[in-house]
Design an enzyme around this catalytic site. Sequence first.
Site, PDB file in Angstrom:
ATOM      1  N   HIS A   1      10.337  38.408   2.646  1.00 37.38           N
ATOM      2  CA  HIS A   1      10.236  38.833   1.242  1.00 37.38           C
ATOM      3  C   HIS A   1      11.356  39.810   0.897  1.00 37.38           C
ATOM      4  CE1 HIS A   1       6.615  36.613   0.855  1.00 37.38           C
ATOM      5  NE2 HIS A   1       5.860  37.426   1.573  1.00 37.38           N
TER       6      HIS A   1
ATOM      7  N   LEU B   1      22.498  37.245 -20.140  1.00 39.64           N
ATOM      8  CA  LEU B   1      21.395  36.490 -19.529  1.00 39.64           C
ATOM      9  C   LEU B   1      20.021  37.065 -19.893  1.00 39.64           C
ATOM     10  CD1 LEU B   1      20.583  34.403 -17.237  1.00 39.64           C
ATOM     11  CD2 LEU B   1      20.664  36.373 -15.701  1.00 39.64           C
TER      12      LEU B   1
ATOM     13  N   ASP C   1      10.671  29.786  -3.037  1.00 39.26           N
ATOM     14  CA  ASP C   1       9.689  29.561  -1.974  1.00 39.26           C
ATOM     15  C   ASP C   1      10.359  29.531  -0.597  1.00 39.26           C
ATOM     16  OD1 ASP C   1       7.113  29.198  -1.050  1.00 39.26           O
ATOM     17  OD2 ASP C   1       7.199  27.013  -1.187  1.00 39.26           O
TER      18      ASP C   1
END
Length: 244
Positions: free
Chosen positions: A36, A130, A19
């Site tokens: 962004h 991962l 965020d």
Amino acid sequence: MSDRAAPDCMPRHVAIIMDGNGRWATQRGLPRSAGHRQGVEALRRTVRAAADMGISVLTLYSFSTENWARPQAEVRFLLELLRRFIRTDVADLHKSNVRIMIIGDRDGLELSLRTMFEEAEALTRHNTALKLVIAFNYGSRQEITRAVQAIARQVADGTLAAADITPAVIGAHLDTAGLPDPDLLIRTGGEQRISNYLLWQCAYTEFVFQPEYWPEFDAHSLARAIETFRMRDRRFGGLKAQTA
Ligand code: IPE
Ligand code: IPE
Ligand code: MG
């Protein structure tokens, strides 16, 4: 048997609410889209850092079911960024043995986007480093509702007895089926709320809220959050673990 982590353990599963992109940009006199775009760079850094640290699962909140309420131009930009990320990064992630999974509601998404998701998942299905879980068009209440509907259908057609619905059965019908619950949830940007993210899965997750905006996040930020996590005394409703 217990799946609790020892206090000095590394988290197995780290979930992040990425965020603060918009505020990062506004503070610099830039359009929100610039935030962004920088957010994608932070995402790349974080995936690398998590893989280097040996974290098994990294779940990133990239777009919530509520984010459709934003101006159309911003929504379109975010969707395009995701497409571009998949197009440019999946091959490298595959080479790094990263498995990609996407959670969230795919119904109603454009077919081309759904196809991209399926291809990325299929290509990386057997990778063992991962697990990178991208939460897109994700909302935890909607996810739980879909699970309840699927379970209700089984009860209605007689394949499942109501008495056999357990927390494990519910967990197995969520998008995160098969993944361990998050040990650590990090939210950047200073807000201290969960915003419809992993409500069921975070029953015993440790929350770490960091003030920095997501575009600023890097390996040090991740390491700092993990240090905080390691200081926590996880009790899972029991008593403090005896230390020697
Ligand atoms: C997070 O940054 C990215 C998404 C929610 C898609 P924001 O866009 O929410 O940035 P702020 O919170 O407005 O600063
Ligand atoms: C949460 O951030 C969603 C993502 C990071 C994708 P928001 O910015 O949408 O959350 P609120 O609106 O501040 O709760
Ligand atoms: Mg926000």
